[in-house]
Motif scaffolding. Structure first.
Motif, PDB file in Angstrom:
ATOM      1  N   GLY A 205       0.812  -1.204   0.000  1.00  0.00           N
ATOM      2  CA  GLY A 205       0.000   0.000   0.000  1.00  0.00           C
ATOM      3  C   GLY A 205       0.848   1.259   0.000  1.00  0.00           C
ATOM      4  N   ASP A 206       1.908   1.269   0.814  1.00  0.00           N
ATOM      5  CA  ASP A 206       2.789   2.438   0.873  1.00  0.00           C
ATOM      6  C   ASP A 206       3.448   2.703  -0.475  1.00  0.00           C
ATOM      7  OD1 ASP A 206       2.157   2.666   3.534  1.00  0.00           O
ATOM      8  OD2 ASP A 206       4.003   1.704   4.251  1.00  0.00           O
ATOM      9  N   LEU A 207       3.758   1.630  -1.207  1.00  0.00           N
ATOM     10  CA  LEU A 207       4.416   1.764  -2.509  1.00  0.00           C
ATOM     11  C   LEU A 207       3.418   1.897  -3.654  1.00  0.00           C
ATOM     12  CD1 LEU A 207       7.245  -0.922  -2.099  1.00  0.00           C
ATOM     13  CD2 LEU A 207       7.467   1.555  -1.882  1.00  0.00           C
ATOM     14  N   GLY A 216       7.973  -8.175  -9.920  1.00  0.00           N
ATOM     15  CA  GLY A 216       9.374  -8.573  -9.909  1.00  0.00           C
ATOM     16  C   GLY A 216      10.171  -7.558  -9.125  1.00  0.00           C
ATOM     17  N   LEU A 217      11.231  -8.017  -8.469  1.00  0.00           N
ATOM     18  CA  LEU A 217      12.078  -7.141  -7.662  1.00  0.00           C
ATOM     19  C   LEU A 217      13.535  -7.371  -8.046  1.00  0.00           C
ATOM     20  CD1 LEU A 217      12.650  -5.249  -5.192  1.00  0.00           C
ATOM     21  CD2 LEU A 217      12.667  -7.323  -3.782  1.00  0.00           C
ATOM     22  N   THR A 218      14.265  -6.287  -8.242  1.00  0.00           N
ATOM     23  CA  THR A 218      15.707  -6.353  -8.462  1.00  0.00           C
ATOM     24  C   THR A 218      16.392  -5.531  -7.382  1.00  0.00           C
ATOM     25  OG1 THR A 218      15.509  -6.661 -10.844  1.00  0.00           O
ATOM     26  CG2 THR A 218      17.587  -5.791 -10.043  1.00  0.00           C
ATOM     27  N   LEU A 248      10.041  -3.543  -9.420  1.00  0.00           N
ATOM     28  CA  LEU A 248      10.565  -2.678  -8.377  1.00  0.00           C
ATOM     29  C   LEU A 248      12.089  -2.744  -8.408  1.00  0.00           C
ATOM     30  CD1 LEU A 248       8.219  -3.693  -5.399  1.00  0.00           C
ATOM     31  CD2 LEU A 248       7.883  -1.865  -7.083  1.00  0.00           C
ATOM     32  N   LEU A 249      12.724  -1.588  -8.454  1.00  0.00           N
ATOM     33  CA  LEU A 249      14.180  -1.518  -8.479  1.00  0.00           C
ATOM     34  C   LEU A 249      14.675  -0.923  -7.171  1.00  0.00           C
ATOM     35  CD1 LEU A 249      14.813  -0.215 -12.114  1.00  0.00           C
ATOM     36  CD2 LEU A 249      14.820  -2.574 -11.290  1.00  0.00           C
ATOM     37  N   SER A 250      15.287  -1.756  -6.349  1.00  0.00           N
ATOM     38  CA  SER A 250      15.857  -1.304  -5.078  1.00  0.00           C
ATOM     39  C   SER A 250      17.354  -1.073  -5.281  1.00  0.00           C
ATOM     40  CB  SER A 250      15.633  -2.356  -3.990  1.00  0.00           C
ATOM     41  OG  SER A 250      16.319  -2.004  -2.811  1.00  0.00           O
ATOM     42  N   GLY A 251      17.780   0.155  -5.070  1.00  0.00           N
ATOM     43  CA  GLY A 251      19.184   0.492  -5.268  1.00  0.00           C
ATOM     44  C   GLY A 251      19.307   1.838  -5.938  1.00  0.00           C
ATOM     45  N   ARG A 273       9.252   0.929 -10.983  1.00  0.00           N
ATOM     46  CA  ARG A 273       9.377   1.876  -9.880  1.00  0.00           C
ATOM     47  C   ARG A 273      10.821   1.903  -9.393  1.00  0.00           C
ATOM     48  NH1 ARG A 273       4.197   1.639  -7.377  1.00  0.00           N
ATOM     49  NH2 ARG A 273       2.683   1.893  -9.080  1.00  0.00           N
ATOM     50  N   PHE A 274      11.399   3.085  -9.364  1.00  0.00           N
ATOM     51  CA  PHE A 274      12.739   3.270  -8.812  1.00  0.00           C
ATOM     52  C   PHE A 274      12.594   3.627  -7.331  1.00  0.00           C
ATOM     53  CE2 PHE A 274      13.316   3.704 -13.298  1.00  0.00           C
ATOM     54  CZ  PHE A 274      14.623   3.285 -13.555  1.00  0.00           C
ATOM     55  N   LEU A 275      13.033   2.748  -6.459  1.00  0.00           N
ATOM     56  CA  LEU A 275      12.815   2.923  -5.026  1.00  0.00           C
ATOM     57  C   LEU A 275      14.004   3.560  -4.312  1.00  0.00           C
ATOM     58  CD1 LEU A 275      11.177  -0.532  -4.173  1.00  0.00           C
ATOM     59  CD2 LEU A 275      10.077   1.582  -4.965  1.00  0.00           C
ATOM     60  N   GLY A 276      15.147   3.681  -4.997  1.00  0.00           N
ATOM     61  CA  GLY A 276      16.336   4.180  -4.328  1.00  0.00           C
ATOM     62  C   GLY A 276      16.924   3.129  -3.398  1.00  0.00           C
ATOM     63  N   ALA A 277      17.930   3.536  -2.628  1.00  0.00           N
ATOM     64  CA  ALA A 277      18.571   2.606  -1.681  1.00  0.00           C
ATOM     65  C   ALA A 277      17.605   2.306  -0.547  1.00  0.00           C
ATOM     66  CB  ALA A 277      19.859   3.218  -1.146  1.00  0.00           C
ATOM     67  N   ARG A 278      17.417   1.038  -0.262  1.00  0.00           N
ATOM     68  CA  ARG A 278      16.469   0.607   0.765  1.00  0.00           C
ATOM     69  C   ARG A 278      17.172  -0.289   1.772  1.00  0.00           C
ATOM     70  NH1 ARG A 278      10.964   2.495  -0.220  1.00  0.00           N
ATOM     71  NH2 ARG A 278      10.399   0.849   1.254  1.00  0.00           N
TER      72      ARG A 278
END
Length: 400
Positions: A205-207, A216-218, A248-251, A273-278
């Protein structure tokens, strides 16, 4: 008097003293493994310290919370030949830290740490130096010759090398011509408790991730060899067969703006979605249906192990240590590096067959429990440290 007190303290405290040397304590796979080693080795057998050549980062807080002393030296780049006085000054600071801590073993991680460590350790009279090899050596192709010469000299002064995969070991033997009996393999380890299955609803929900969207997540820094360009081309093909598929792109990293523009060119603005460093990797994994790891080269991926620990199937390129982690067809699917079509087909197959993905995820968690747990990694390092310390360090004594 001071020397007498120091000698008495060493008699009372018979633990093996290990100083870990690394560039920074920022978010990263190697940094996380160092923090785990320093924090979680048995306190009754080991006393540890971590030195950051450049600066701190998120792992500094974790180390200090566990009572691990941390020293940050503030190095700002390395120009050994251009600025020899400044370099010697910084090396002197490192020697002084070593002398104060009086380690039995210095364990250096990543290039500049394992290059500088043997010289500082010799000046500080440290009996034993260990160096990790955690990636394939392709970075050497563009490295100045004098740096490579310095690396070779440091290697001759190092007692033991620890590679994090068989692929990295073979690369080090071939590229550096290290003696085989001084290079051992200890795979990365993951804390399974951090990745127990949990509810992903709140984070989805937050995302703003639709609950019925295949995800998919990277997890990777946005740098060239991580293969994001090929991943985005593959995702355009995934989208063609599954319009709601979300990536989702984490990094973060220097290629972010370029990759964001590429998404627009490919019509993926609503699908990536670019999530930045997580730091919330566990919850992120539970938001995803599959981990996608498109790297063009790899030593041994922590992200893959974490996904398997979370019970997620993995689609990864068949490079470096990836085939050592992923059992192809059992815990995930391996595809050729740099080829978007096979990558898209593998992801699409798992999206289309949820039961197959569930079985692979369960098999992946069992594989991590058996082969890649944090406990196994810690036990292996502890045994190596004790063997070196009990034999007094030294090259001839480190070969067993």
């Amino acid at each position: 008097v001071r020397r007498g007190r120091a000698a008495m303290s060493r008699v009372v405290d018979a633990r093996i003293r290990v100083l870990h040397l690394i560039g920074t304590l920022e978010v990263g796979g190697t940094e996380g493994q160092v923090a785990t080693l320093a924090s979680d080795l048995p306190r009754d057998r080991f006393a540890t310290m971590v030195v950051g050549l450049a600066g701190g980062g998120p792992h500094e807080e974790r180390l200090r919370a566990h009572g691990v002393p941390v020293a940050l030296l503030g190095y700002q780049g390395f120009r050994i030949l251009r600025h020899p006085v400044a370099t010697l000054s910084r090396l002197t600071r490192l020697v002084l830290v070593m002398r104060r801590f009086r380690p039995d073993i210095v364990h250096a991680h990543l290039f500049w740490s394992y290059v500088l460590a043997p010289f500082a350790a010799r000046l500080a009279r440290v009996p034993c130096v260990v160096a990790s090899r955690r990636s394939l050596g392709t970075f050497r192709r563009t490295m100045p010759g004098h740096w490579l010469a310095l690396e070779r000299r440091a290697a001759r002064m190092t007692d033991l090398f620890i590679a994090n995969s068989q692929a990295v070991r073979q690369d080090a033997l071939s590229a550096e011509r290290l003696p085989p009996d001084r290079v051992v393999v200890v795979h990365n380890g993951v804390d399974l408790r951090r990745f127990r299955r949990g509810e992903a609803g709140q984070l989805r929900g937050d995302l703003d991730v639709p609950f019925d969207a295949p995800v998919g997540l990277t997890i990777a820094n946005l740098i060239a060899y991580k293969g994001h360009e090929h991943l985005l081309r593959a995702w355009a093909k995934v989208k063609a067969g599954c319009p709601g598929a979300l990536l989702l792109l984490s990094g973060d990293g220097p290629l972010r703006a370029t990759l964001e523009a590429r998404c627009q060119d490919l019509g993926l603005g609503g699908n990536v979605r670019f999530l930045g460093a997580r730091r919330d990797i566990g919850p992120l994994l539970h938001c995803a249906d599959v981990l996608v790891h498109p790297s063009l080269e790899e030593g041994f991926s922590n992200a893959i192990l974490e996904a398997m620990a979370a019970g997620k199937p993995v689609v990864a390129t068949s490079v470096g240590g990836n085939p050592e982690a992923v059992a192809d067809g059992e815990t995930g699917l391996l595809v050729p590096a740099g080829a978007s079509e096979p990558l898209a087909e593998a992801v699409g197959a798992l999206f289309a067959n949820e039961e197959s993905g569930r079985r692979m995820g369960e098999a992946g968690r069992h594989r991590v429990e058996k082969l890649f747990s944090k406990e196994l990694m810690l036990d292996r390092h502890a045994s190596l440290y004790e063997s070196l310390a009990n034999r007094g360090g030294g090259r001839s004594n480190a070969q067993g």
